[in-house]
Write an enzyme that holds these catalytic residues in place. Structure first.
Site, PDB file in Angstrom:
ATOM      1  N   HIS A 169       0.809  -1.225   0.000  1.00  0.00           N
ATOM      2  CA  HIS A 169       0.000   0.000   0.000  1.00  0.00           C
ATOM      3  C   HIS A 169       0.840   1.271   0.000  1.00  0.00           C
ATOM      4  O   HIS A 169       0.291   2.367  -0.190  1.00  0.00           O
ATOM      5  CB  HIS A 169      -0.927   0.031   1.216  1.00  0.00           C
ATOM      6  CG  HIS A 169      -1.998  -1.002   1.201  1.00  0.00           C
ATOM      7  ND1 HIS A 169      -2.831  -1.191   0.120  1.00  0.00           N
ATOM      8  CD2 HIS A 169      -2.385  -1.914   2.137  1.00  0.00           C
ATOM      9  CE1 HIS A 169      -3.678  -2.179   0.386  1.00  0.00           C
ATOM     10  NE2 HIS A 169      -3.421  -2.628   1.600  1.00  0.00           N
TER      11      HIS A 169
ATOM     12  N   ASP B 170      -3.372 -10.474  -2.376  1.00  0.00           N
ATOM     13  CA  ASP B 170      -3.917  -9.908  -1.151  1.00  0.00           C
ATOM     14  C   ASP B 170      -5.357  -9.467  -1.409  1.00  0.00           C
ATOM     15  O   ASP B 170      -5.691  -9.036  -2.512  1.00  0.00           O
ATOM     16  CB  ASP B 170      -3.058  -8.721  -0.725  1.00  0.00           C
ATOM     17  CG  ASP B 170      -3.356  -8.221   0.671  1.00  0.00           C
ATOM     18  OD1 ASP B 170      -2.570  -8.521   1.578  1.00  0.00           O
ATOM     19  OD2 ASP B 170      -4.372  -7.518   0.859  1.00  0.00           O
TER      20      ASP B 170
END
Length: 314
Positions: free
Chosen positions: A120, A157
């Site tokens: 991220h 993910d």
């Protein structure tokens, strides 16, 4: 054998009580790795590797924010304790060392067991528990340091790897393929997000969907793109929060779905890049599910690994 990179610094990244990205995660991962692989100690990343993806001013800002005591908050869910930056630098260092080992022929596969995760982290923004773009930096090391022409990244993910996408948006040598639950944090990951060179593939999955939907989506949308790209190395952002037990999302995968997906990625690696794979831990927040899923993933890598490896050393 599969090389497994880790460092005790992962235990020194401390988050507030009740935070899902907690020290116990790495303990659960280690339980899943029992009896698997050859161990390596992750080195500290060189600044030059961080700077392949993040500007110097960002690296300086993260270091300056690191507290001497206590915990500081960078955003709504990303925290620094005194050991956090060092832990993140060992994570990046381990990913780069794994790339070096696989491309030198020491082994054909490696797994990085490290926290904090990385996918991220954007160019100048820490977010979603992440400080540095570990997998994107590993890709750039393979491309720039080792001179590869094509690297593929598979991110399974449950949350979209917005950071990896941001860091590699204008990198034609890197194919980024990501599946993610949508809608869900961080809100990106639409199929319309294709990168500056059409080299980004986003596959949203609906809440409540299970392994069958995932398998069909990968067979139709992701595996053909990887085969057409003919990568010289495959990197994996291995998040295990798509498991049905995970508290932060709503997909219904089982440990055997991670094993199947790993085996199919191995098929592509065998066909196009001499079996070369480097996998890096991302998310997964139910501890029992994390242990089982890591065991399934790394067990599948070990089953397919071609190289015998060298004696374990630190």
């Amino acid at each position: 054998m599969v090389l497994i990179y880790s460092h005790p610094a992962s235990l020194q990244h401390v988050t507030p009580p009740g935070h899902p990205e907690r020290v116990a995660r790495i303990e659960a991962v280690e339980a899943g790795l029992a009896g698997l692989g050859l161990r390596r100690t992750s080195p500290l990343a060189a600044d030059a590797d961080i700077l392949r993806c993040h500007p110097a001013r960002y690296l300086a800002r993260v270091r300056a924010a690191s507290p001497e005591t206590g915990i500081v908050q960078l955003d709504g869910d990303t925290y620094l304790s005194p050991g956090s930056v060092r832990a993140a630098l060992h994570a990046v260092g381990g990913a780069c060392a794994a790339v070096d080992a696989v491309l030198s022929g020491e082994a054909d596969m490696a797994f990085l067991a490290a926290r904090p995760p990385g996918h991220h982290a954007e160019t100048e923004t820490a977010m979603g528990f992440c400080l540095f773009g570990t997998v994107a930096i590993a890709a750039k090391r393979a491309l720039d340091h080792h001179g590869l022409a094509r690297v593929a990244i598979v991110d399974f993910d449950v949350h979209h790897g917005n950071g990896t996408q941001d860091l590699l948006w204008d990198e034609p040598r890197a194919l980024f393929c990501s599946s993610q639950q949508m809608p869900l944090f961080p809100g990106s990951g639409s199929p319309r997000e294709m990168g500056a060179h059409g080299q980004i593939v986003n596959v949203p999955l609906r809440e409540g969907s299970g392994g069958g939907v995932m398998r069909a989506a990968y067979e139709a949308l992701i595996f053909p793109r990887i085969a057409d790209f003919r990568p010289e190395l495959i990197l994996i952002s291995a998040g295990f929060d798509a498991h049905e037990a995970d508290p932060l999302a709503g997909l219904d995968w089982q440990a055997e779905d991670f094993a199947w997906l790993t085996q199919r990625i191995c098929d592509l690696a065998d066909a196009h890049c001499q079996g070369r794979i480097v996998s890096c831990l991302e998310g997964g927040y139910d501890l029992a599910a994390l242990t089982a899923s890591v065991a399934a993933h790394v067990g599948a890598l070990q089953e397919r690994s071609h190289a015998s490896g060298a004696p374990s050393r630190s």
